[in-house]
Every structure is written in structure tokens, then in C-alpha cells.
Write an enzyme that holds these catalytic residues in place. Structure first.
Site, PDB file in Angstrom:
ATOM      1  N   SER A 108       0.832  -1.204   0.000  1.00  0.00           N
ATOM      2  CA  SER A 108       0.000   0.000   0.000  1.00  0.00           C
ATOM      3  C   SER A 108       0.868   1.257   0.000  1.00  0.00           C
ATOM      4  CB  SER A 108      -0.886  -0.007   1.246  1.00  0.00           C
ATOM      5  OG  SER A 108      -1.612   1.193   1.313  1.00  0.00           O
ATOM      6  N   ASN A 153       9.991   7.879   4.115  1.00  0.00           N
ATOM      7  CA  ASN A 153       8.864   8.688   3.658  1.00  0.00           C
ATOM      8  C   ASN A 153       7.944   9.055   4.809  1.00  0.00           C
ATOM      9  OD1 ASN A 153       5.896   7.574   3.472  1.00  0.00           O
ATOM     10  ND2 ASN A 153       7.243   5.799   3.249  1.00  0.00           N
ATOM     11  N   ALA A 154       7.342  10.222   4.656  1.00  0.00           N
ATOM     12  CA  ALA A 154       6.278  10.653   5.570  1.00  0.00           C
ATOM     13  C   ALA A 154       5.236  11.369   4.720  1.00  0.00           C
ATOM     14  CB  ALA A 154       6.824  11.561   6.659  1.00  0.00           C
ATOM     15  N   ILE A 155       4.555  10.585   3.896  1.00  0.00           N
ATOM     16  CA  ILE A 155       3.528  11.149   3.010  1.00  0.00           C
ATOM     17  C   ILE A 155       2.361  11.651   3.866  1.00  0.00           C
ATOM     18  CG2 ILE A 155       1.948  10.642   1.089  1.00  0.00           C
ATOM     19  CD1 ILE A 155       4.951  10.447   0.322  1.00  0.00           C
ATOM     20  N   ASN A 206      -6.362  -0.756   1.634  1.00  0.00           N
ATOM     21  CA  ASN A 206      -5.722  -0.413   2.894  1.00  0.00           C
ATOM     22  C   ASN A 206      -6.532   0.706   3.527  1.00  0.00           C
ATOM     23  OD1 ASN A 206      -3.732   1.396   4.503  1.00  0.00           O
ATOM     24  ND2 ASN A 206      -2.611  -0.512   4.264  1.00  0.00           N
ATOM     25  N   CYS A 212       0.891   2.957  10.702  1.00  0.00           N
ATOM     26  CA  CYS A 212       1.603   3.973   9.940  1.00  0.00           C
ATOM     27  C   CYS A 212       2.365   4.894  10.894  1.00  0.00           C
ATOM     28  CB  CYS A 212       0.661   4.822   9.098  1.00  0.00           C
ATOM     29  SG  CYS A 212       1.576   6.064   8.156  1.00  0.00           S
TER      30      CYS A 212
END
Lengths: 298, 265
Positions: free
Chosen positions: A20, A68-70, A98, A129
Site C-alpha cells: 500500500s 517517507n512521511a507522506i 488499505n 503507519c
């Protein structure tokens, strides 16, 4: 040789899906690979309402992968159903959605909405997350709270329910057992590993959120160990993910006990990776005289 | 959009750490439009390294040209690639590129440093010749301008240190032109550092002209999947309402119309 596997009620023609957040909503990669060849498509995380995500920069490259930290940017259930599901319905491939929320009730509401959507085959519950302040990782830091989320979602849906576990816990088997007791049909192992990068010349964090999730080859052997531990602690299928760059990495996760695998960061580098992994698994099984993917587990 | 193992057929240094590289990739070249870009998998970086995005400087006769500057480990590794080597290219990427103006409109191209790269490809496809405004820190940052002159463009050079052309920012030269031509139908096309793009966006509003701005955000996937390179924009919907949206620079851009970008403070 039969490559098919079952994850709960979800029948996959081969054991390969995508992680995902690395494959958009399917359309993005459909010009480059035949997405109908995949065992399933796992779309980017959705919650009930649209989510703007984090400020830029949202990612950086690091040795062996990326951070990453979308921030779970997404269109919400309504936007997803309107804009993304019509395309997915035209494709002969199962869809795993997801999903997440910012409270137990939020997770339940999202699940109730998705449960009614035609064309969704399974839900993958993101309780891990690392990049959203509310929800996400706070639910993975406490096994009882996580179990509460799984139970609340289970009550709202008869779809196959997969719970995605965080890697950064002292004993992942506690979480695995609690999730299964609360009604999870399967587990995804594992999410990204919390990480940080600092630009020492600019003297500031490289990504705006300061912390992010490390993915790519760097976390592969963390995933192998966690998949091994989970598959030896619970009796539900596990989707193994973490740093699959080549077919051998996927086979290694299956050797550790994973029923299926998900290709993540490698999609950005070589979009043909999921297809190469499918072919590589078939080649491997042939070389070792195996009839089903199950036999790959050592 | 496709993947191709493209052979390097030319790779030479220009001045000031800039390099020109050409790939034989007939299908990607044929599909490419000015303003679009490609992502290159640099073979002498480790296998886990992300692709690097480059705007398309030229796409003619099956050959794709990239003008790049060596700034990080990716572009330094790329500098070592020899002619004959095959490199995996993904492209062309981005939405449909720079919209071409009609032949009654004077195109004004504004390039900052190697931001001139996509403008050369554009200049060759526009129906009318116009003015190229190029800015750089020093003479070493003024590149390929002779290529524009060769095809009949008026070229105006500006450098911060005055080592070539007029001393000062490129926007000063642009302002002078816009003030001298209040009644000329003109459209602007810009590629360069973000402060320059922001200044041109402001000129577009002030002089009531349209500008097309090529944004350069850090990108990972290049296909709109990872949401790593988003840009907030304000658009007017069909009902005439102004709506704020989040677009993907890699897929919905990288070209944005003036007046739509919500600039970060």
C-alpha cells in the site's frame, strides 16, 4: 504447478501483491505493466474523509532505500469510490483496500462504508503507519488498543480482514496473537520502520515531518525475521513485505513462512519488479520440484 | 509512457559542471513533448537507488537529449557513464507538457541556469519565434543559447555578476520587455529555480499575460503513485467557484498555469 494462494476468503492466482502506498490506485502503473497479472492490487490507505497528508519534503533517499512521511494523503472513501474504483472494476484482479482511522469509531465507520463497495475483495487495516499524529502508530504501540480496532472493524465487515503490523515492537507475536483473536483473517508483516534523516549542512531535518518510515532493501532482513516469528506464533496467512527488490527476496520471505508477498519501494525503481517476482517464484518452484507456493516455507 | 534500455550515443561536458547526454530511444523520443521529462535509472548507483528525473532538452530522430548539472551523487555517477552503455529510461512523463501558443502570440521563454533545457525543445516546436531570457549566476551558467540564436530567436542574457549580458536578474530584462510591449499578445514559458518561477507568476498577474511554469520538486515514482511531490493549487471549477486542490507535480504537472500555484511562504 499451481501458484495460487488463499488469504482468508481472498483467492490470489499467484502470491504477489504490491505494498500500500507504492502503487497508487492501480491506474498509475497500468501503462507500464499488466496489472491483471498480479495476485492482488493493494491500494493506498483510505480513511472515511479526505486527508491532505504532510507538508513537503515528504521523502528522501537513504542508503538501501528511502524514508517517507507522506502522511496518508487520500481522497476519502467517497472520492476513492467515485474516482478510482471504476477503473479497478474493469480489471480482472482482486482489490485489497488499505484503510485507517483516527479513532476506534473512525476505523469502524470507514470499514462499514468500504464493506458495501462493489469490487473490494479485502481490507488491510493500517494500525501501524508511523507518519500520522493521530491514529496510525498509536494504535500499534498498544496491543489492546490495536485489538479493539480490529474487533470494531470485524463487526462492520465480512470481507477478508488483514491487519498490517508495525515492526518496531519488542515482541511482534503479542500483536499477531491479539489481532487474530480480535478477528483478523490474515496479517501483513511489516510496515515501514520509523527513521530520521538530518541534513548536517542545512542543519535541519530532511523531511518536513522530521520522522518517517524507512523502506527498501535496508529493512528486508528485519521483515524476514518478523515474518518468521509471526508465522510460528499464529495460524493465519501472512503477507510478507519489506525490501523486496528481486525475486529472491520474495522467496526468502516465503521461506520464512509468508503465504504471499508485497512489492513496495522497488516499484519506484523498477516498475516491472512485481512481474519479475511472479516469474521468479515460478522458476524457483520448478527448480525445486514444488507444486504449491506453500512448499517454499522451510 | 514506457521503459526502454536506451543506448548512450553522446556524452560530453559543457562548461561549469554541466553535461549533455544523448540516448537512442526511438519510441520515447517520438512520444515526447516539450515540458515533459524522463526518469533515468543510473546503472552505476546501487540497485536500491531511486530514478532521477530530467527534463527533455531535445527529442528528434529517435534521439533524446538531456542537459544536466552535476549536483549530487546521482548526477556525479551519471557523469561517468560512457557512450555505448545502456541505461533504463522511463518516459515520457508528466501531463501533456507546455501548451503551444498560436502563431499570433509572441512566446517569451525564461530560463534560469539549466532551466533552458526544456525551452530549447519548446522553441523548436512553437509556431512563432520570440524572445529567450536567460539568467545565471555567472557566464558558466549560460548554456546552449547559441542553439536558440541558430533558429532565429532573440536571446537576452543576464548574469548576477555581470560576467556576460546584463548584470541582474532575468526578471528585470523580462519586465523591461513587458513594459515596452504593452499591446503585444505574449505568453510566457519558464523553467528555473522556484524564486524565479514565483517572480514570473507575479509578472503574469501584473502584466495580464499567461505564464506556464515548470515546477521542479523532489520526485520518487514519477507516475503519480507515491504522492511525494504534491503541489497545492487554486483552480476555478465549472461552476466558477475557486477550489483548492492538491496535484502531483510528476503526473499532473510539471507544467502549471500562472495564477494557480499556492506558493509556500
Amino acid at each position: 504447478m499451481d501458484l495460487s494462494v488463499k488469504i482468508g476468503k481472498l483467492e490470489m492466482k499467484n502470491p504477489v501483491t504490491v505494498a500500500s502506498g507504492t502503487f497508487g490506485y492501480g491506474l498509475e502503473y497500468s501503462e507500464l505493466i499488466d496489472i491483471e497479472k498480479l495476485g492482488a492490487i493493494t491500494v493506498k490507505g483510505i480513511k472515511k474523509d479526505p486527508c491532505p497528508g504532510n507538508p513537503l519534503p515528504r521523502f528522501c533517499e537513504v542508503p538501501g532505500g528511502m524514508i517517507n512521511a507522506i502522511g496518508l494523503q487520500g481522497p476519502g472513501v467517497e472520492g476513492f469510490v467515485k474516482d478510482d474504483m471504476p477503473f479497478l472494476r474493469t480489471k480482472n484482479v482482486p482489490v485489497i483496500v488499505n484503510m485507517w482511522g483516527t479513532s476506534v469509531e473512525g476505523y469502524a465507520e470507514t470499514a462499514a462504508l468500504l464493506d458495501k463497495v462493489e469490487g473490494i475483495d479485502a481490507l488491510e487495516l493500517n494500525v501501524s503507519c508511523p507518519n500520522v499524529k493521530k491514529g496510525g502508530s498509536s494504535f500499534s504501540a498498544n496491543p489492546d488498543l490495536m485489538a479493539e480496532v480490529v474487533k470494531a472493524v470485524r463487526e462492520q465487515t465480512s470481507l477478508t480482514l488483514i491487519t498490517k503490523l508495525a515492526p518496531n515492537v519488542p515482541d511482534i507475536t503479542i500483536y499477531a496473537k491479539k489481532a487474530v483473536e480480535a478477528g483478523a483473517d490474515a496479517l501483513s508483516v511489516c510496515n515501514t520502520v520509523p527513521a530520521m534523516a538530518i541534513d548536517i549542512e542545512a542543519r535541519k531535518h530532511v523531511i518536513a515531518n522530521k520522522t518517517g518510515g524507512l523502506s527498501g532493501a535496508a529493512i528486508h532482513h528485519i521483515a524476514v525475521k518478523l515474518v518468521w516469528e509471526v508465522t510460528h506464533a499464529v495460524d493465519v496467512p501472512v503477507i510478507g513485505m519489506g525490501g523486496i527488490m528481486e525475486p529472491k527476496d520474495a522467496i526468502e520471505l516465503m521461506a520464512a513462512g509468508a503465504t504471499a508477498v508485497a512489492v513496495g519501494t522497488a516499484n519506484f525503481i523498477d516498475p516491472t519488479t512485481p512481474i519479475r517476482v511472479i516469474d521468479g517464484i515460478a522458476d524457483y518452484m520448478q527448480r525445486h520440484g514444488m507444486q504449491t507456493p506453500k512448499e517454499i516455507a522451510i | 509512457m514506457q521503459l526502454d534500455d536506451a543506448e548512450i550515443i553522446f556524452h560530453e561536458p559543457l562548461k561549469g559542471g554541466y553535461r549533455l547526454i544523448k540516448f537512442k530511444t526511438p519510441e520515447i523520443a517520438a512520444a515526447s513533448k516539450p515540458g515533459q521529462y524522463v526518469q533515468v535509472r543510473i546503472p552505476n548507483l546501487e540497485a536500491t537507488a531511486l530514478r532521477r528525473p530530467f527534463s527533455i532538452c531535445g527529442a528528434e530522430d529517435g534521439v533524446l537529449t538531456i542537459l544536466y548539472k552535476q549536483v549530487g551523487r546521482g548526477t556525479f555517477a551519471m557523469g561517468d557513464l560512457q557512450v555505448g552503455k545502456k541505461v533504463n529510461i522511463l518516459g515520457p512523463l508528466g501531463d501533456c507538457g507546455f501548451p503551444l501558443c498560436d502563431s499570433a502570440t509572441t512566446p517569451l521563454l525564461i530560463g534560469g541556469g539549466f532551466g533552458v533545457a526544456p525551452l530549447l525543445f519548446l522553441a523548436k516546436q512553437l509556431p512563432q519565434k520570440g524572445v529567450l531570457f536567460v539568467g545565471g549566476r555567472t557566464a558558466d551558467d549560460i548554456l546552449i543559447t547559441e542553439e536558440f540564436e541558430k533558429i532565429g530567436w532573440d536571446v537576452q542574457l543576464c548574469t548576477n555578476d555581470g560576467s556576460v549580458g546584463t548584470k541582474g536578474f532575468v526578471t528585470a530584462a523580462l519586465d523591461a520587455w513587458l513594459e515596452a510591449h504593452p499591446d503585444t499578445k505574449a505568453e510566457m514559458y519558464a523553467c528555473g529555480p522556484e524564486p524565479m518561477l514565483k517572480a514570473i507568476d507575479e509578472r503574469a498577474a501584473r502584466f495580464n499575460r499567461v505564464a506556464w511554469l515548470s515546477l521542479d520538486h523532489r520526485m520518487a515514482c514519477g507516475v503519480g503513485a507515491c504522492l511525494g511531490c504534491i503541489q497545492k493549487v487554486r483552480l476555478t471549477d465549472e461552476a466558477g467557484n475557486v477550489v483548492e486542490k492538491t496535484l502531483r507535480v510528476c503526473k499532473d504537472g510539471p507544467i502549471f498555469k500562472s495564477g494557480t500555484i499556492v506558493w509556500e511562504a
